[in-house]
Every structure is written in C-alpha cells, then in structure tokens.
Design an enzyme around this catalytic site. Structure first.
Site, PDB file in Angstrom:
ATOM      1  N   SER A   4      65.477  -6.561  39.230  1.00  0.00           N
ATOM      2  CA  SER A   4      65.664  -5.112  39.771  1.00  0.00           C
ATOM      3  C   SER A   4      65.638  -5.146  41.109  1.00  0.00           C
ATOM      4  CB  SER A   4      64.743  -3.975  39.020  1.00  0.00           C
ATOM      5  OG  SER A   4      65.221  -3.908  37.707  1.00  0.00           O
ATOM      6  N   ASP A  47      69.806   4.430  37.520  1.00  0.00           N
ATOM      7  CA  ASP A  47      68.516   3.943  37.377  1.00  0.00           C
ATOM      8  C   ASP A  47      67.750   5.433  36.397  1.00  0.00           C
ATOM      9  OD1 ASP A  47      65.755   2.555  37.887  1.00  0.00           O
ATOM     10  OD2 ASP A  47      67.106   1.520  39.291  1.00  0.00           O
ATOM     11  N   HIS A  59      60.995   3.394  39.154  1.00  0.00           N
ATOM     12  CA  HIS A  59      61.654   2.401  38.976  1.00  0.00           C
ATOM     13  C   HIS A  59      62.908   2.763  39.955  1.00  0.00           C
ATOM     14  CE1 HIS A  59      64.971  -0.725  37.818  1.00  0.00           C
ATOM     15  NE2 HIS A  59      63.755  -1.508  37.508  1.00  0.00           N
TER      16      HIS A  59
END
Length: 762
Positions: free
Chosen positions: A543, A141, A214
């Site tokens: 996600s 990620d 994220h």
C-alpha cells in the site's frame, strides 16, 4: 493494502521552530528536558503545571524568560523549552531533573524516501516537472484527514480549470475542508451498507473523512505538501513530503471500518467511475480483491476505462509474499508495485556496563525511556533459560527486570516476546536474526533485537561480568544503512495466476516503515495496555509502495505531457535499479540472496533516470484487447471490460511489454519468439545495439541486434527468441531463472534494460 491495515492507529505532538527573533543572544537554545514524574511535589495536580512552575521560577539575567514549547504526556516524561545557558544551569540543579538533550533536526526530506530515490530540489525530475504542478492524483482508499499539515495549500496556484470534482458534505466533513491541494473528496458506501454495515455504529465517518488512517497515509506519500518536524515518536525525523508535492489530490473513500476493512466491489467501481468523471490524471489504489480473471475483478474492469482515457493507474501488488503466484492487481494495463526497504533503520543503542561496548539493534519503542545502568538477567548455565523458550523463565527471577535472550535458530523472536510478557519482565534484549521482520506496532515494550553477531558480544559481557548492567537509548534513526533496497518479505510475487504471460510486479518502490500523515483521533502506538496518538505514522505494505509510484508518474506526466500511461510505466521499468547501495544485486530479504524479476519486476524505481529513458515500449488500448482475446475470454466477458458490443481483435499474448516472461511446460525444450516495438523519445537520431545476459540453460537471440531511429517518435521492431532446454528432468529450478536484454545507445548515454525470466505455469 498496508500490511497491518490497521490494527493499531496513531497522534503525536506538533513540533515548532522557534524564530530567531525571539532570541536576544547566541546562547539561547531549544532543549528537551527529561523529568522524574515521581518527584513531582504534592501541591501540583498535573505534571504540566509542575513544568510550567519550574520554568517560571528560573531567573533571567537578560530579562528574556524561558519559552515553553511542549509538555509530553506519553512519548516521554518531561517537556521542551527555549533556554539560555543560565536557565539550563539552574534547571539541572532542581529536584526531578533527569537529563537534557539539545534540540536536533532531521534532514528535510519525506522522512527519507525522496532522498533515497534521488529526488532533489535543485536538479533532476523535481524541478524539471515543477514538482508535479497541474497534475491531479485520485486516491481510492479509506478517506482523508484534511487538517493534516501534509494537505496545506500554501503556495499552490489556483485549481486547474478542467477539474470537475467537488467536496461532498457528510459526517465531520464539508466543502470548506478542501483547498487548492485537496481539491476533491467523496465517499461511496452503498454497497457496504447493503451488506449490513451500519457506519454510525462503527465509529467511522459517513463521509470522506478518514477513520483508519490508511488513506491519509497514502495520499501524503503520493502528493503531500512539506510538513516539517514530522516523526513517529522521535523516529524518522524530517520534513514529510510527497513524491509530487505540488500535485493536487482527490480522495475517493470506498473502505470503511467494519472489523475486516473490506471494500465492496460496487463501491470501488463507483469510486473509480467518479474519479474518471471528475477528471483525475492519475489513480492509485492500495487495495485489492482476490485473484480472479480480469473481467470479474472490479479494479481491473474500472481501471481499463481509466487507461482508455489516458489516466495512469498504479496499484499495490498485495501482501501475500514471499510465495509465487500471489500477485494481486495483475492486469497488464495496471502498473503493479511491489514493496522494498529503504536505507533507514529504526533503532536503539545498547551500552554495556560503563560503556566499553555498544551495539545497535532494532527498536521502535515510542517513548524516550531513561534506561541507565539497569541490571539485566541472563540464565547462565541453563540453555533453555538463556534462549527464553516458552515457559522456561521463572517470573520470580525476572519480573520487573530486563532480560537477555540468546540466539537460537529454532526459537523465534515471537516466542522470546511471549516469555517477556508472561514473566512480567520490564524489557529485553533479544539476539535474533528475524528482528528486521518485526512491525512497528509490536514494540509496545522497551525491547531491542540485535543480530546474532552483536548478541554474542552481549552474551560474552554478561558471562564475564559479576554485576552486569545495560543502558538503552531509544528513538535512534540511522540513515545510509546497507544493503538497500531489499525485497520486503510480505511483498507478493509473480507470476499472475490467471494470466502469467506478462511479468508482474512491474516495479519495486519503498514500502517498509514509510512515514506518512495519519489520523490523530485513534489509539495507535501501544505502550503496554495504553496507546499513544500521532499525526504521522510509520506503516509497511505494498500500500505504501503504490503511492510512491503514482507520485513519480505524476512528475513524469508533467515533464512529458504526450506520454501514454504505458510509456510512463516503460520509462520507470527500463531505467529501474537492479543494484543496491552496496553495489550488489538487490536481494530478497527472506533468503538473503539475489532476488529475481518475479520479486521486483524491472527493478527499484529511479525517478531521475526515468525522466530520460531514451526508448519506450508503448502499448495501445487495442493491444490490451488482443491480449484478452488470447486469454479465450468470451464476447460477453470482453464486453464486460471494454464496454463494446462488437469487439474486434486479433488474439495475441505477446504484449509490447518492457519485460519478457517465458512460461514453461513439461516438455524438455521450450522455444518462444517475442516481437517488440521500441519508440524513441529523444530529439535526435540515434542507434542502439543489443546485449543479452542469459542464465545457464537459456539461449537468447535478438534480431536485428542493432536498431536505428531517425527522429523523435520513430519506431523500430525487433524479435527476441528464447530457447530453454530443461533436460530429462524438468524441475522448478527454472522458476525465476533470469537474465536481461539491454539496449545501449551508440555514442550516447541511454541504457534501456528489460528483464527476461522463466517460470512454470501454476
């Protein structure tokens, strides 16, 4: 990747419990005090000093002074403190005091998704699996923010001896940032640098430290430690906790801020490669590349090597829904995860006039703004003004006022928003049927969307009232809302473009307004032209769904050490929920009607049921190779994936998958026979019989219809034949036409369900 990856990034205050020992009497409570900053006396240079002075001035009959907790700079105007009843009575009489709210506490769950999924500390999969202890989850990620409370290692046992990874040193990151929870962190940027990315000029970190938020969010969702008093500016209060809260985390950063948030295939493969080398047990990738044959997809290639080593892999399905053939990460060895809603609404409560009517609508405005009996504008008699179409309102009429915009199915809420911004209105109530699709970052002004039915109540009140007023209470979180789950509008749908013969997505998991850890150094929730910061943020996207599934897989892998990645996926798929909390079929949020397996695969993941599936559909590495041979891949293309110079295989598109998809052609009649092998995973002999729910126009035959398993790990084979008569005029009506094959255990409780769906080839 997260649907809004990530244009607005987010920091909030830490909330702290006041120990009971600090209180000498039962009347001491924690309060949130709203203050009018315009009333701050001139001698004070900051509102913080004003609040501190105010607290100091309160007399304390019991000689225990007030305790200041927080000064709120953006989320609200005011502060929080521990006060006695005497203190509170004095404070409420002081100039500048607006309102006082007694402290409330959210439920102690992942800001709700563990409870929604049925995970419980006392029973079921959590205690059975030891909360995922000993499992190592690799996350590929954007990096990680190691100081987050979600990555504390309190109570964690020593790092597993088999672990071979490390924490690298880089910008604002070194080995001391790792602990017994975050046991590895690396970054990979050579490919991006070669493509022209100069990390030093992008504000990103040339290290595993997260700049975008994220990766921190996905990591905390998968395996975050308990983090009490987490919220998104008062919304979704609770204890943030990952699916496998005792599992270990290893971050492999492959995405860097470059205005498009791309990941180089070279870097992505390097991250997967290193994760395998380090010894992760599971991998989650919440990113994807454009759909290509598997041999040219870096994630498909890299994860095949992981599967060979028994590493479970979950990937996001993509955010290109609701159209078909938009699935990413569709390789059959990957567990592909779509996004669904949960039973929690982020809301505001609107009170009309003196309180005779109240309605609740969607709002995630990040400030506890005091909106009390303010006038509201409504363009009576002019329909275009009532619905707030583009350039219909006069700024002279509405600037600085709250407005109401009536429902019109030809006017989107975004057009109404434009009018609010253009005219300088202070805030708004929008009657709209699309408020549920608005993302968190849209709420940069104090507005509320209400459904058209409640909008009628508001409109009727405004029409009948001579001087209409409204009051709005923001930061309202409602739990137990129905129906849930629903398939998210953005979640990519199947089939897989280049290989439609396995049904994708495999499963649905929470992916809408998920609260997770965040990077506290970036501007995030907008208020007008300003931005707030937070340690925990609400984000939507597939996600967010993938780390839910990888965390659940970690629990299952802990409870069943001998299960293969395919067996774990099968257990989740065949026990998944196809009925929502209103006891109806799971619906597609776009259409409002029942979704199909092309939307949700086997259904919505149910962790506790998955721990005891009864039977599983297992798949070996050679089976995947046979599947690729049937895709007519050349020897070179097969070698690209398998790393084998002499590939031996028997072409077979019929994988032993826990789902069935019939790809139709333009002939009138289609007939296909699937061959499947089931494996018992219970410590007893057992017998199952088949039941088929077939849709109109589809005939299904199962042979044999009864299967017997003499012992654990024994196998039984069956054939399922599907006949479809399309008639004289084959149409796309058969896309998504579906039913189910269900095996029921005789004299037992196990139910093993597989979806059966038809679709035309793209």
């Amino acid at each position: 990747m997260g649907q809004h990856f990530i244009s607005s990034l987010l920091i909030c205050m830490f909330f702290t419990l006041i120990p009971a020992s600090l209180s000498s009497s039962d009347d001491r409570r924690t309060y949130i005090i709203h203050m009018d900053k315009s009333k701050m006396p001139a001698p004070f240079s900051t509102h913080h000093s004003w609040y501190a002075s105010t607290l100091t001035s309160l007399s304390s009959p019991d000689d225990i002074p007030p305790i200041h907790l927080y000064t709120y700079n953006h989320a609200m105007d005011g502060f929080s403190a521990v006060l006695s009843r005497s203190h509170l009575e004095q404070l409420e009489k002081m100039p500048g005091h607006l309102a006082t709210n007694e402290e409330t506490f959210g439920q102690l769950h992942t800001t709700h998704t563990p409870k929604f999924l049925g995970l419980d500390r006392q029973t079921g999969l959590w205690p059975v699996s030891g909360f995922g202890d000993d499992m190592i989850i690799g996350i590929v990620d954007t990096g990680i923010w190691p100081e987050s409370e979600s990555f504390n290692d309190d109570g964690m046992p020593p790092v597993p001896a088999r672990w071979r990874g490390t924490c690298e040193t880089g910008t604002a990151f070194n080995s001391s940032n790792c602990n017994k929870k975050l046991i590895g962190a690396r970054s990979f940027s050579k490919g991006m640098k070669q493509a022209g990315l100069n990390i030093s000029t992008t504000d990103d970190y040339d290290s595993p430290r997260d700049y975008l938020g994220h990766g921190t969010h996905t990591s905390s969702t998968a395996a975050g430690s308990a983090a009490p008093f987490a919220s998104h500016f008062g919304y979704a209060n609770g204890t943030a906790k990952g699916m496998a809260p005792k599992a270990r985390l290893a971050m492999y950063k492959v995405l860097f801020f470059n205005y498009t948030s791309d990941a180089a295939a070279t870097d992505t493969l390097a991250g997967i490669d290193q994760a395998i080398e380090d010894g992760v047990d599971l991998l989650s990738l919440s990113l994807g590349f454009y759909t290509t044959p598997f041999y040219s997809d870096p994630i498909a290639v890299g994860t095949f090597a992981a599967i060979e080593r028994g590493i479970f892999v979950a990937c996001s399905a993509g955010n290109r829904g609701p159209h078909g053939y938009t699935i990413l990460n569709g390789a059959p060895w990957i567990t592909t995860v779509g996004a669904g809603t949960i039973d929690r609404n982020l809301s505001a409560r609107v009170t009309l006039g003196d309180g005779e009517i109240q309605v609740v609508g969607k709002s995630v405005y990040p400030q506890n703004l005091l909106v009390d009996r303010v006038p509201i504008y409504f363009g009576h008699g002019n329909r275009s003004k009532e619905i707030c179409n583009s350039y219909t309102l006069d700024p002279n009429d509405v600037k600085g006022k709250y407005i109401f915009c009536d429902f019109n199915d030809e006017i989107s809420v975004f057009q109404q928003l434009f009018e609010m911004y253009r005219t300088g209105a202070a805030g708004a109530i929008f009657s709209s049927d699309s408020g549920q699709f608005l993302q968190v970052e849209v709420f940069d002004m104090p507005f509320v969307t209400v459904n058209p039915w409640d909008g009628e109540l508001v409109k009727n009140y405004l029409i009948k009232s001579k001087n209409p007023t409204i009051s709005i209470k923001f930061q309202v979180t409602l739990l137990g809302t129905k129906p849930a789950p629903q398939v998210a509008d953005f979640s990519s749908r199947g089939p897989v473009l280049h290989a439609p013969w396995t049904l994708k997505p495999d499963i649905l998991a929470p992916g809408v307004d998920v609260l997770g850890a965040w990077t506290p150094n970036r501007a995030s929730a907008p208020i007008g032209d300003n931005f707030l910061l937070t340690d925990y943020a609400l984000v939507s996207g597939t996600s967010m769904a993938s780390p839910h599934v990888v965390g659940i897989a970690a629990l299952l892998k802990t409870a069943h050490k001998d299960w293969s990645p395919a067996a774990i996926r099968s257990a989740m798929m065949t026990t998944a929920d196809i009925i929502d909390n209103a006891n109806n079929p799971i619906i597609d949020i776009i259409t409002g009607v029942a979704g199909t397996p092309l939307d949700f695969g086997g259904g919505h993941v149910n962790p506790n049921k998955a721990t005891d599936p009864g039977l599983v559909y297992d798949i070996g590495v050679q089976d995947y190779i046979n599947y690729m041979c049937a895709l007519n891949y050349t020897t070179e293309q097969l070698q690209t994936i398998t790393r084998r110079s002499n590939v031996s295989c028997e072409a077979n598109l019929d994988l032993n998958y826990p789902s069935f998809i019939v790809i139709l052609n333009n002939t009138n009649t289609t007939s296909y026979t699937f061959k499947r092998v089931l494996t018992s995973v219970v410590d007893a002999n057992c017998t199952y019989h088949a039941t088929v729910e077939a849709p109109s126009g589809m005939k299904v035959f199962v042979q044999p219809a009864t299967i017997y398993f003499p012992r654990k790990y024994s196998k039984s084979t069956f054939n399922l034949t599907v006949e479809i008569n399309l008639g004289l005029n084959p149409t796309s009506d058969y896309i998504g036409n579906y039913g189910f094959l269900t095996w029921y255990e005789d004299k037992g409780t196990h139910v093993v369900r597989s979806p059966l769906v038809s679709a035309f080839a793209a």
